[in-house]
Motif scaffolding. Structure first.
Motif, PDB file in Angstrom:
ATOM      1  N   SER A  30     -17.959   8.709  19.806  1.00 36.79           N
ATOM      2  CA  SER A  30     -18.720   9.330  18.722  1.00 36.79           C
ATOM      3  C   SER A  30     -18.803   8.425  17.497  1.00 36.79           C
ATOM      4  CB  SER A  30     -18.082  10.668  18.334  1.00 36.79           C
ATOM      5  OG  SER A  30     -16.738  10.480  17.920  1.00 36.79           O
ATOM      6  N   ASP A  31     -17.922   7.421  17.431  1.00 36.47           N
ATOM      7  CA  ASP A  31     -17.919   6.496  16.297  1.00 36.47           C
ATOM      8  C   ASP A  31     -18.769   5.261  16.555  1.00 36.47           C
ATOM      9  OD1 ASP A  31     -16.235   8.172  14.974  1.00 36.47           O
ATOM     10  OD2 ASP A  31     -14.416   7.038  15.390  1.00 36.47           O
ATOM     11  N   SER A  34     -20.790   3.047  13.902  1.00 39.19           N
ATOM     12  CA  SER A  34     -20.526   3.748  12.652  1.00 39.19           C
ATOM     13  C   SER A  34     -19.320   3.107  11.971  1.00 39.19           C
ATOM     14  CB  SER A  34     -20.256   5.236  12.915  1.00 39.19           C
ATOM     15  OG  SER A  34     -19.761   5.864  11.756  1.00 39.19           O
ATOM     16  N   PHE A  35     -19.343   3.113  10.637  1.00 35.58           N
ATOM     17  CA  PHE A  35     -18.201   2.577   9.908  1.00 35.58           C
ATOM     18  C   PHE A  35     -16.954   3.446  10.114  1.00 35.58           C
ATOM     19  CE2 PHE A  35     -21.736   0.582   7.646  1.00 35.58           C
ATOM     20  CZ  PHE A  35     -21.280  -0.726   7.560  1.00 35.58           C
ATOM     21  N   ARG A  36     -17.144   4.687  10.633  1.00 34.66           N
ATOM     22  CA  ARG A  36     -15.987   5.532  10.961  1.00 34.66           C
ATOM     23  C   ARG A  36     -15.132   4.885  12.046  1.00 34.66           C
ATOM     24  NH1 ARG A  36     -20.008   9.366  11.323  1.00 34.66           N
ATOM     25  NH2 ARG A  36     -19.691   9.463  13.581  1.00 34.66           N
ATOM     26  N   LEU A  37     -15.760   4.045  12.861  1.00 32.94           N
ATOM     27  CA  LEU A  37     -15.018   3.366  13.919  1.00 32.94           C
ATOM     28  C   LEU A  37     -13.876   2.549  13.343  1.00 32.94           C
ATOM     29  CD1 LEU A  37     -14.660   2.455  16.862  1.00 32.94           C
ATOM     30  CD2 LEU A  37     -16.423   0.728  16.464  1.00 32.94           C
ATOM     31  N   LEU A  39     -12.283   3.146  10.598  1.00 31.18           N
ATOM     32  CA  LEU A  39     -11.251   4.059  10.096  1.00 31.18           C
ATOM     33  C   LEU A  39     -10.341   4.534  11.223  1.00 31.18           C
ATOM     34  CD1 LEU A  39     -13.394   6.201   7.601  1.00 31.18           C
ATOM     35  CD2 LEU A  39     -11.904   4.239   7.096  1.00 31.18           C
ATOM     36  N   ASP A  40     -10.912   4.719  12.424  1.00 31.46           N
ATOM     37  CA  ASP A  40     -10.089   5.106  13.565  1.00 31.46           C
ATOM     38  C   ASP A  40      -9.251   3.936  14.070  1.00 31.46           C
ATOM     39  OD1 ASP A  40     -10.777   7.801  13.763  1.00 31.46           O
ATOM     40  OD2 ASP A  40     -12.616   7.351  14.858  1.00 31.46           O
TER      41      ASP A  40
END
Length: 293
Positions: A30-31, A34-37, A39-40
């Protein structure tokens, strides 16, 4: 010293890429892109270790670029795949075989042939802003187009396409790193702060990192790292000759050897990257585990 710093940078980058891929393949899809990747991934110690090695490699590469032409340094940085192969081979205990040795000698021989035939020399940077922005714009625009198109491709092709896009960005980043170093040398910190290049270096680095980790997340390392390793030096050399003033020998014989060297580098990268010793993706491991024995 340029050779020493460039090869040390390649070692750090090669080891760092392997550790990053080991962690990125377990990140949630789902990341993707994405810049959320990021963060994970920062929660994974293995990825942080890989990132640390990658940052160290970029710093050593910046020192090498400060002392040598980008057309000299970029082929040396491409040897990071040799070090990635060494770490992967140690992890998997997989013998090199004919393909591995062939790729190794093609990559090493291609780098040597290009440097010896081309004899890269520094010169005055091109002052024409149109030429400067045209080359940078084509590189960055091409990378963005590839990233957008990758979403419509199958997973293995998607990873390679994202890796090529990241390689283009990293090639431009290396060129702008050299420009930033020149500004620091001639004008000090004040000249560096008021120029746009260091901020572009940071933006390109973060964007390239997202693309690389997304490529690592979707497919085995053998699908992405060869494309990344091949695209970056080609983009860097184009920038070096295009607007940084690097000069290569242009006699017919020298050009033929340079072309042969670059071709050998690309073929060697592909052979090494597709070797069985390179880490598998998580999906590939699950398929293998489900197969009857």
């Amino acid at each position: 010293m340029v050779f020493a710093f460039a090869l040390s940078a390649a070692l750090c980058l090669g080891f760092g890429f392997v550790l990053q891929q080991n962690a990125a393949q377990r990140a949630p899809m789902s990341d993707f892109l994405s810049f959320r990747l990021l963060l994970d991934l920062v929660r994974m110690p293995r990825w942080l270790a890989g990132l640390g090695l990658m940052v160290a490699g970029m710093a050593l590469g910046a020192v090498a670029l400060g002392g040598g032409e980008i057309s000299l340094v970029e082929p040396l940085l491409a040897t990071n795949l040799l070090f990635a192969m060494a770490l992967s081979r140690w992890q998997t205990k997989q013998p090199l075989g004919l393909t591995g040795w062939g790729g190794l000698w093609l990559l090493a021989g291609g780098v040597t042939a290009f440097i010896v035939a081309g004899r890269p020399q520094g010169g005055h940077s091109v002052t024409d802003p149109l030429r400067h922005w045209l080359i940078v714009g084509v590189m960055i625009g091409g990378a963005l187009v590839l990233a957008a198109v990758s979403k419509r491709l199958r997973m293995s092709a998607e990873a390679a396409t994202l890796a090529v896009a990241a390689g283009l960005l990293y090639g431009v980043q290396d060129a702008l790193t050299r420009v930033s170093g020149e500004r620091w040398t001639h004008g000090g910190l004040a000249a560096l702060i008021v120029s746009w290049q260091p901020y572009a270096v940071l933006a390109l680095g973060v964007t390239g990192l997202v693309l690389v980790q997304s490529a690592f997340e979707t497919a085995p390392l053998r699908m992405s790292l060869p494309a990344l390793t091949a695209a970056q030096p080609l983009a860097g050399i184009l920038c070096g000759v295009g607007f940084l003033g690097d000069r290569l020998r242009t006699s017919p014989g020298a050009l033929a050897w340079q072309a042969a060297g670059l071709a050998a580098i690309v073929v060697g990268i592909v052979l090494i990257g597709r070797h069985p010793a390179m880490p598998r993706g998580l999906a590939e491991e699950r398929v293998r585990d489900l197969q009857p024995r």
